[in-house]
Design an enzyme around this catalytic site. Structure first.
Site, PDB file in Angstrom:
ATOM      1  N   HIS A   1       4.677   0.283  -0.033  1.00 50.95           N
ATOM      2  CA  HIS A   1       5.475  -0.423   0.961  1.00 50.95           C
ATOM      3  C   HIS A   1       4.618  -1.498   1.607  1.00 50.95           C
ATOM      4  CE1 HIS A   1       3.541   3.008   2.993  1.00 50.95           C
ATOM      5  NE2 HIS A   1       3.583   2.303   4.099  1.00 50.95           N
TER       6      HIS A   1
ATOM      7  N   ARG B   1       7.312  -8.844  15.869  1.00 50.24           N
ATOM      8  CA  ARG B   1       7.790  -7.519  15.446  1.00 50.24           C
ATOM      9  C   ARG B   1       6.744  -6.484  15.816  1.00 50.24           C
ATOM     10  NH1 ARG B   1       7.215  -4.337  10.626  1.00 50.24           N
ATOM     11  NH2 ARG B   1       8.844  -2.741  10.570  1.00 50.24           N
TER      12      ARG B   1
ATOM     13  N   HIS C   1       0.845  -1.204   0.000  1.00 52.90           N
ATOM     14  CA  HIS C   1       0.000   0.000   0.000  1.00 52.90           C
ATOM     15  C   HIS C   1       0.870   1.240   0.000  1.00 52.90           C
ATOM     16  CE1 HIS C   1       1.274  -0.320   4.175  1.00 52.90           C
ATOM     17  NE2 HIS C   1       1.012   0.960   4.287  1.00 52.90           N
TER      18      HIS C   1
ATOM     19  N   ASP D   1       0.510   4.965   1.974  1.00 50.24           N
ATOM     20  CA  ASP D   1      -0.315   5.526   3.047  1.00 50.24           C
ATOM     21  C   ASP D   1      -1.197   6.632   2.481  1.00 50.24           C
ATOM     22  OD1 ASP D   1       2.429   5.347   5.463  1.00 50.24           O
ATOM     23  OD2 ASP D   1       0.969   3.855   4.812  1.00 50.24           O
TER      24      ASP D   1
HETATM   25  C1  LIG Z   1      -5.914   5.922   6.802  1.00 44.69           C
HETATM   26  C2  LIG Z   1      -5.378   4.733   7.084  1.00 44.69           C
HETATM   27  C3  LIG Z   1      -5.894   3.437   6.588  1.00 44.69           C
HETATM   28  C4  LIG Z   1      -4.811   2.440   7.088  1.00 44.69           C
HETATM   29  C5  LIG Z   1      -4.322   3.101   8.356  1.00 44.69           C
HETATM   30  C6  LIG Z   1      -4.175   4.533   7.932  1.00 44.69           C
HETATM   31  C7  LIG Z   1      -2.913   4.643   7.029  1.00 44.69           C
HETATM   32  C8  LIG Z   1      -2.480   3.295   6.434  1.00 44.69           C
HETATM   33  C9  LIG Z   1      -3.665   2.382   6.055  1.00 44.69           C
HETATM   34  C10 LIG Z   1      -3.327   0.869   5.949  1.00 44.69           C
HETATM   35  C11 LIG Z   1      -2.333   0.453   7.059  1.00 44.69           C
HETATM   36  C12 LIG Z   1      -2.724   0.469   4.587  1.00 44.69           C
HETATM   37  C13 LIG Z   1      -2.671  -1.062   4.434  1.00 44.69           C
HETATM   38  C14 LIG Z   1      -4.079  -1.666   4.572  1.00 44.69           C
HETATM   39  C15 LIG Z   1      -4.756  -1.309   5.916  1.00 44.69           C
HETATM   40  C16 LIG Z   1      -6.206  -1.832   5.849  1.00 44.69           C
HETATM   41  C17 LIG Z   1      -4.075  -2.067   7.076  1.00 44.69           C
HETATM   42  O1  LIG Z   1      -3.398  -3.096   6.797  1.00 44.69           O
HETATM   43  O2  LIG Z   1      -4.225  -1.702   8.242  1.00 44.69           O
HETATM   44  C18 LIG Z   1      -4.736   0.245   6.056  1.00 44.69           C
HETATM   45  C19 LIG Z   1      -5.289   0.972   7.294  1.00 44.69           C
HETATM   46  C20 LIG Z   1      -6.804   0.842   7.474  1.00 44.69           C
HETATM   47  O3  LIG Z   1      -7.579   0.936   6.500  1.00 44.69           O
HETATM   48  O4  LIG Z   1      -7.197   0.627   8.641  1.00 44.69           O
HETATM   49  O1  LIG Z   2       4.983  -2.088  10.287  1.00 51.57           O
HETATM   50  C1  LIG Z   2       5.590  -1.546   9.345  1.00 51.57           C
HETATM   51  O2  LIG Z   2       6.822  -1.585   9.208  1.00 51.57           O
HETATM   52  C2  LIG Z   2       4.794  -0.763   8.286  1.00 51.57           C
HETATM   53  C3  LIG Z   2       3.365  -0.558   8.690  1.00 51.57           C
HETATM   54  C4  LIG Z   2       2.665   0.354   7.711  1.00 51.57           C
HETATM   55  O3  LIG Z   2       3.121   0.591   6.595  1.00 51.57           O
HETATM   56  C5  LIG Z   2       1.390   0.951   8.091  1.00 51.57           C
HETATM   57  O4  LIG Z   2       0.867   0.606   9.187  1.00 51.57           O
HETATM   58  O5  LIG Z   2       0.902   1.801   7.263  1.00 51.57           O
HETATM   59 FE   LIG Z   3       2.059   2.221   5.609  1.00 52.44          FE
END
Ligand SMILES: C=C1C[C@]23C[C@H]1CC[C@H]2[C@]1(C)CCC[C@@](C)(C(=O)O)[C@H]1[C@@H]3C(=O)O
Ligand SMILES: O=C(O)CCC(=O)C(=O)O
Ligand SMILES: [Fe+2]
Length: 406
Positions: free
Chosen positions: A297, A307, A241, A243
């Site tokens: 990333h 982690r 994704h 951010d």
């Molecule tokens: C606005 C946001 C949505 C998420 C948290 C913040 C910024 C990063 C996004 C996220 C981490 C990107 C990867 C997918 C996601 C669903 C996650 O894995 O948590 C995303 C977050 C979210 O939608 O809760």
């Molecule tokens: O845990 C990490 O190193 C990255 C997490 C991340 O990219 C996120 O929470 O948006």
């Molecule tokens: Fe991220």
């Protein structure tokens, strides 16, 4: 959004009001020889041994002490990184080492609580805040191998918002945890505004331009806990994704796992003790009309070690219009305007898109833009060119071909 299946063979917990909820309980899952199907990602997404990405490690000491020469050197280093992959690390950032240590300590304390206690803070549908296990309440497949706790930190000066949130969800005995998070978020806010100054200098907008834009902003604090996984080669801790927010300050522990997609492949960004990882998000990329990059990333997991990472996501005030400064729309030769890549939008609109309509991935801003323009054109057609419709408000041509959305 994926619709979660009625049942998912992860583990069923009981919420405090007795309803069955689908949960991610590492203590149960880690005893199984194979991970559940829902955590297995497509072959093309699975991790492999990457090379290192050498991101600039920027020493903030001189800049924070007001040294002019050091400030311009620092801004130049940041400019190079942000124009390519959007990632850099900062040292001598003046964030108290005890605050950094304590923030990870209380995150551990939370994730080590019994599942029934953590579920007191479980995320409600459509809300960003709360405790989540593998997003099993939102997605039915490609589940991330992680637990998260997210809450808001607004810059409005409401000193007790974080403490009130933690104690209201978990109980008064968790006040110390709330105070540690509050202290950490306050330090992250200060650092984020200093970095906004550097970004303003690096873009020749002046140190106050982005500082002023974000000074009344808000932030999302997210604690990530990635338990050890018995089949780490089949899953991901956080999927690919960019951010959607403006800027991210990531405090990662000393277990490697962060990977950035740069120069056509996944590259690891190794932890540096005492350093914080900074990356540009979609909202800041839109503020620069794509000049600074919000980069793809992800996070991988491993078989042996848990982690943790703390991500502080900086966002503008919810209803502030995200629009690039006109100085950034002038061609390099000073000629006519550079085409806009993104429409005007607000953070509230982009956040709602990621929470209710779209699973944040590599193309969030692109899809948000397409949807936004389709909606605006629809509005325009249905309201006979009513001048209030968004396409006109953005100064955009209704015809999407006028934009450079690739
Ligand atoms: C606005 C946001 C949505 C998420 C948290 C913040 C910024 C990063 C996004 C996220 C981490 C990107 C990867 C997918 C996601 C669903 C996650 O894995 O948590 C995303 C977050 C979210 O939608 O809760
Ligand atoms: O845990 C990490 O190193 C990255 C997490 C991340 O990219 C996120 O929470 O948006
Ligand atoms: Fe991220």
């Amino acid at each position: 959004m994926d619709s979660s299946p009625a049942t998912l063979d992860l583990d069923k917990g009981k919420s405090d009001c007795g309803n069955s909820v689908v949960v991610f309980d590492p203590s149960v899952l880690q005893k199984q020889s194979n991970i559940p199907e829902a955590f297995i990602w497509p072959r093309c997404e699975r991790p492999h041994q990457p090379e290192e990405l050498e991101v600039p490690v920027v020493d903030l000491k001189g800049f924070l002490e007001g040294d002019a020469a050091s400030t311009s050197r620092t801004a130049a280093a940041i400019r190079g990184a942000c124009a390519s992959h959007g990632f850099f690390q900062v040292m001598n950032h003046k964030v108290d080492a005890a605050a950094l240590h304590d923030a990870l300590r209380v995150a551990d304390e939370f994730f080590e609580l019994p599942l029934s206690t953590k579920l007191r803070a479980r995320r409600r549908p459509g809300c960003t805040w709360g405790y989540v296990g593998a997003h099993a309440d939102r997605f039915a497949s490609m589940l991330p191998w992680k637990e998260t706790l997210s809450f808001a930190y607004d810059y409005s000066g409401n000193r007790d918002g974080v403490v009130d949130y933690i104690t209201s969800k978990l109980g008064e005995e968790f006040q110390p945890m709330g105070r540690v998070h509050r202290r950490y978020c306050a330090a992250m806010k200060d650092l984020s505004l200093s970095i906004m100054e550097l970004l303003g200098i690096s873009l020749r907008m002046g140190r106050d331009y982005y500082r002023n834009f974000f000074e009344d902003g808000s932030s999302i604090m997210r604690c990530n806990n990635y338990p050890p996984c018995q089949e780490p080669e089949l899953t991901l801790g956080t999927g690919p994704h960019s951010d959607p927010t403006a800027l991210t300050i990531l405090h990662q522990d000393q277990v490697a796992g962060l990977q950035v997609f740069a120069e056509g492949k996944w590259r690891s960004v190794s932890p540096i003790a005492g350093a914080l990882v900074i990356n540009i998000g979609d909202t800041f990329m839109a503020l620069t009309n794509g000049r600074y990059k919000s980069c793809l990333h992800r996070a991988v997991v491993n078989r042996d070690r848990r982690r943790r990472s703390l991500a502080f996501f900086v966002c503008p005030q919810a209803d502030k219009v995200v629009r690039p400064a006109k100085e950034l729309l002038v061609g390099r030769d000073g000629g006519g305007g550079v085409p806009r890549k993104y429409p005007d939008f607000t953070w509230a609109e982009l956040l709602e898109f990621t929470q209710s309509h779209y699973r944040t991935d590599a193309s969030t801003l692109q899809n948000f833009t397409q949807r936004f323009l389709t909606y605006s054109i629809h509005l325009s057609l249905s309201s006979n060119n009513n001048s209030n419709n968004k396409a006109i408000k953005t100064g955009m041509n209704k015809d999407a071909s006028q934009m450079e959305v690739s």
